[in-house]
Enzyme design. Structure first.
Site, mmCIF file in Angstrom:
data_model
loop_
_atom_site.group_PDB
_atom_site.id
_atom_site.type_symbol
_atom_site.label_atom_id
_atom_site.label_comp_id
_atom_site.label_asym_id
_atom_site.label_seq_id
_atom_site.Cartn_x
_atom_site.Cartn_y
_atom_site.Cartn_z
ATOM 1 N N PHE A 65 0.905 -1.294 0.090
ATOM 2 C CA PHE A 65 0.019 0.018 -0.055
ATOM 3 C C PHE A 65 0.818 1.437 -0.016
ATOM 4 O O PHE A 65 2.213 1.288 0.115
ATOM 5 C CB PHE A 65 -0.726 -0.003 0.965
ATOM 6 C CG PHE A 65 -1.671 -1.372 1.486
ATOM 7 C CD1 PHE A 65 -2.951 -1.349 0.938
ATOM 8 C CD2 PHE A 65 -1.508 -2.439 2.115
ATOM 9 C CE1 PHE A 65 -3.932 -2.531 0.847
ATOM 10 C CE2 PHE A 65 -2.031 -3.422 2.178
ATOM 11 C CZ PHE A 65 -3.244 -3.474 1.542
ATOM 12 N N SER A 78 -6.902 -7.724 -1.429
ATOM 13 C CA SER A 78 -6.525 -6.741 -0.095
ATOM 14 C C SER A 78 -6.883 -5.645 0.154
ATOM 15 O O SER A 78 -7.008 -4.858 -1.006
ATOM 16 C CB SER A 78 -4.902 -7.228 0.048
ATOM 17 O OG SER A 78 -4.600 -8.473 0.017
ATOM 18 N N CYS A 132 -3.841 -4.801 6.617
ATOM 19 C CA CYS A 132 -4.117 -5.804 5.427
ATOM 20 C C CYS A 132 -4.977 -6.679 5.596
ATOM 21 O O CYS A 132 -4.409 -7.558 6.492
ATOM 22 C CB CYS A 132 -2.826 -5.836 4.744
ATOM 23 S SG CYS A 132 -2.901 -6.953 3.032
ATOM 24 N N THR A 158 -8.442 -9.682 3.980
ATOM 25 C CA THR A 158 -8.526 -10.367 2.804
ATOM 26 C C THR A 158 -10.135 -9.974 2.699
ATOM 27 O O THR A 158 -11.007 -10.594 3.577
ATOM 28 C CB THR A 158 -8.190 -11.882 2.739
ATOM 29 O OG1 THR A 158 -6.829 -11.922 2.988
ATOM 30 C CG2 THR A 158 -8.766 -12.379 1.495
ATOM 31 N N ALA A 202 -8.163 -12.401 12.132
ATOM 32 C CA ALA A 202 -7.459 -13.599 12.975
ATOM 33 C C ALA A 202 -6.932 -12.955 14.436
ATOM 34 O O ALA A 202 -6.980 -11.652 14.492
ATOM 35 C CB ALA A 202 -5.965 -13.761 12.124
ATOM 36 N N HIS A 227 1.058 -4.302 7.603
ATOM 37 C CA HIS A 227 1.262 -5.245 8.799
ATOM 38 C C HIS A 227 1.606 -4.436 9.973
ATOM 39 O O HIS A 227 2.565 -3.859 10.154
ATOM 40 C CB HIS A 227 2.488 -6.067 8.494
ATOM 41 C CG HIS A 227 2.488 -7.206 7.232
ATOM 42 N ND1 HIS A 227 3.284 -7.551 6.601
ATOM 43 C CD2 HIS A 227 1.026 -7.292 6.578
ATOM 44 C CE1 HIS A 227 2.995 -8.204 5.454
ATOM 45 N NE2 HIS A 227 1.552 -8.280 5.467
ATOM 46 N N THR A 230 4.309 12.268 8.308
ATOM 47 C CA THR A 230 5.905 12.606 8.324
ATOM 48 C C THR A 230 5.939 12.664 9.929
ATOM 49 O O THR A 230 5.343 13.446 10.525
ATOM 50 C CB THR A 230 6.229 13.986 7.645
ATOM 51 O OG1 THR A 230 6.261 13.441 6.343
ATOM 52 C CG2 THR A 230 8.024 14.184 7.918
#
Length: 234
Positions: free
Chosen positions: A2, A47, A54, A56, A70, A108, A154
């Protein structure tokens, strides 16, 4: 992969702890509405990042989609705290050939951070955030990249001892992401710059020796050189 450039904001339709439907997979699931702008080319298995995570796609309509969560995702992110009606940041996975406007974001999540201070300055807003995992501070540097709830931002200041960093959000960004809807005490998802993590991993392995055995690493090489010099002197 991404970019941290949020495409639209959706809203939580339902958060289910045990979804026994086929799309739910007998685990936790999250259903999001208001996603019409990013579902025109959607396929099952695609995704989509929700607040930078991220996930599914297991089911979708023209306006809504569902994802499975999960246990690792629930323990590491703020997604388990979402309530019906909460806004969320949405971004599809990067398509080849598109302009890259943010930074490399994997989706992640490393950890959460707590908003500890919000300070308006003219038309911008300062946010001070305390990281839950102090080990991440090595990868958070002034003027470096960081993804906050999936938004590429930033870093302004970093305080390693007190475990906080700051970001400033301009007026345009405020109207396109969920951050301004949050308050002091809220948790946000954090992903530090992946390139920084790789550099740290490689350099640490080189300096310490990848296996930890004698004869590996820069320190061991220095010891061998010193021994050779001493032997020549004698």
């Amino acid at each position: 992969m991404f970019t941290g450039i949020i495409e639209c904001m959706g809203r939580v339709v339902e958060f289910t702890r045990l979804d026994t439907t086929e799309a739910g997979g007998n685990g936790a699931s999250l259903a999001i509405s208001g996603a019409r702008d990013i579902l025109n080319d959607c396929h099952l298995g695609d995704s989509i990042a929700i607040n930078g995570t991220c996930l599914t796609v297991t089911e979708f309509t023209e306006d809504t989609f569902k994802v499975g969560l999960a246990p690792e995702t629930l323990s590491r992110t703020n997604l388990g705290q979402l309530q019906t009606g909460d806004p969320v940041n949405l971004e599809r996975a990067l398509a080849a050939g598109h302009r890259f406007g943010g930074h490399f974001v994997q989706g992640h999540i490393d950890a959460t951070a707590e908003i500890i201070e919000i300070t308006p300055e003219e038309n911008s807003i300062w946010y001070k955030l305390r990281v839950s995992d102090p080990g991440l501070l090595h990868s958070i540097i002034p003027k470096g990249f960081i993804a906050v709830d999936g938004t590429s931002l930033t870093v302004c200041d970093v305080n390693d001892e007190e475990r906080w960093f700051t970001i400033m959000m301009i007026a345009y960004t405020q109207t396109h992401v969920v951050m301004p809807t949050k308050s002091v005490g809220s948790l946000v998802n954090i992903e530090v710059d992946m390139l920084g993590k790789y550099v740290e991993k490689v350099t640490t392995s080189i300096l310490r020796g990848t296996s930890g055995a004698e004869g590996t690493g820069i320190s061991s090489e220095i010891e061998r050189v010193v021994r050779r010099v001493l032997q020549k002197d004698h």
